[in-house]
Scaffold this motif. Structure first.
Motif, PDB file in Angstrom:
ATOM      1  N   THR A 254       7.879 -69.829 -14.041  1.00  0.00           N
ATOM      2  CA  THR A 254       7.766 -68.889 -12.925  1.00  0.00           C
ATOM      3  C   THR A 254       6.350 -68.964 -12.376  1.00  0.00           C
ATOM      4  O   THR A 254       5.388 -69.037 -13.124  1.00  0.00           O
ATOM      5  N   THR A 255       6.251 -68.987 -11.082  1.00  0.00           N
ATOM      6  CA  THR A 255       4.943 -69.004 -10.426  1.00  0.00           C
ATOM      7  C   THR A 255       4.828 -67.834  -9.461  1.00  0.00           C
ATOM      8  O   THR A 255       3.897 -67.768  -8.680  1.00  0.00           O
ATOM      9  N   LEU A 256       5.786 -66.937  -9.517  1.00  0.00           N
ATOM     10  CA  LEU A 256       5.829 -65.813  -8.592  1.00  0.00           C
ATOM     11  C   LEU A 256       5.055 -64.633  -9.162  1.00  0.00           C
ATOM     12  O   LEU A 256       5.292 -64.212 -10.286  1.00  0.00           O
ATOM     13  N   SER A 257       4.115 -64.136  -8.377  1.00  0.00           N
ATOM     14  CA  SER A 257       3.361 -62.945  -8.768  1.00  0.00           C
ATOM     15  C   SER A 257       4.071 -61.716  -8.222  1.00  0.00           C
ATOM     16  O   SER A 257       4.801 -61.799  -7.229  1.00  0.00           O
TER      17      SER A 257
ATOM     18  N   ASN B 143       8.562 -63.487 -15.722  1.00  0.00           N
ATOM     19  CA  ASN B 143       7.294 -64.100 -16.119  1.00  0.00           C
ATOM     20  C   ASN B 143       7.059 -63.969 -17.623  1.00  0.00           C
ATOM     21  O   ASN B 143       6.444 -64.834 -18.237  1.00  0.00           O
TER      22      ASN B 143
ATOM     23  N   ILE C 224      10.366 -59.548 -11.569  1.00  0.00           N
ATOM     24  CA  ILE C 224       9.384 -60.636 -11.598  1.00  0.00           C
ATOM     25  C   ILE C 224       8.609 -60.599 -12.910  1.00  0.00           C
ATOM     26  O   ILE C 224       8.437 -61.626 -13.573  1.00  0.00           O
TER      27      ILE C 224
ATOM     28  N   ARG D 287      12.978 -65.633  -7.761  1.00  0.00           N
ATOM     29  CA  ARG D 287      12.365 -66.010  -6.480  1.00  0.00           C
ATOM     30  C   ARG D 287      13.362 -65.796  -5.338  1.00  0.00           C
ATOM     31  O   ARG D 287      13.012 -65.262  -4.287  1.00  0.00           O
TER      32      ARG D 287
ATOM     33  N   ALA E  67      13.642 -62.088  -4.668  1.00  0.00           N
ATOM     34  CA  ALA E  67      12.453 -61.597  -3.963  1.00  0.00           C
ATOM     35  C   ALA E  67      12.523 -61.979  -2.485  1.00  0.00           C
ATOM     36  O   ALA E  67      12.201 -61.163  -1.615  1.00  0.00           O
ATOM     37  N   ASP E  68      12.951 -63.196  -2.198  1.00  0.00           N
ATOM     38  CA  ASP E  68      13.086 -63.624  -0.799  1.00  0.00           C
ATOM     39  C   ASP E  68      14.110 -62.770  -0.059  1.00  0.00           C
ATOM     40  O   ASP E  68      13.875 -62.338   1.077  1.00  0.00           O
TER      41      ASP E  68
END
Length: 90
Positions: A52-55, A43, A39, A9, A12-13
């Motif tokens: 993980t909750t990031l798509s 996942n 990601i 995450r 990605a940010d």
């Protein structure tokens, strides 16, 4: 060291902060492909730490925003016969 879900995450940010400065669409697509692969890997494999909750990031959406930002900051090119003048201060 962060747990894998938080690390991806954070990456990605950071990538989204930097992607707007990339010079070409190809660079943007390459960077998105790399982070989306990370990601997907997180996942698929993360067992320790928070889930993980990031798509994966949507390439078309990011490219659309990249193009919009490029247009907003592009120098204005005068049309044929038009002369641009520098603003003056009084």
């Amino acid at each position: 060291m962060l747990p894998p879900a938080l690390e991806v995450r954070a990456k990605a940010d950071r990538m989204l902060d930097e992607v707007w400065t990339l010079p070409t669409e190809a660079h943007v697509v390459d960077r998105l492909a790399a982070i989306n692969a990370e990601i997907a890997r997180a996942n698929r494999t993360t067992a320790a730490g928070p889930p993980t909750t990031l798509s994966p990031l949507d390439t078309d959406t990011v490219l659309e925003e990249w193009r919009r930002r490029r247009r907003e900051h592009a120098p204005r090119i005068p049309s044929q016969g038009e002369t641009l003048t520098w603003p003056t201060t009084s």
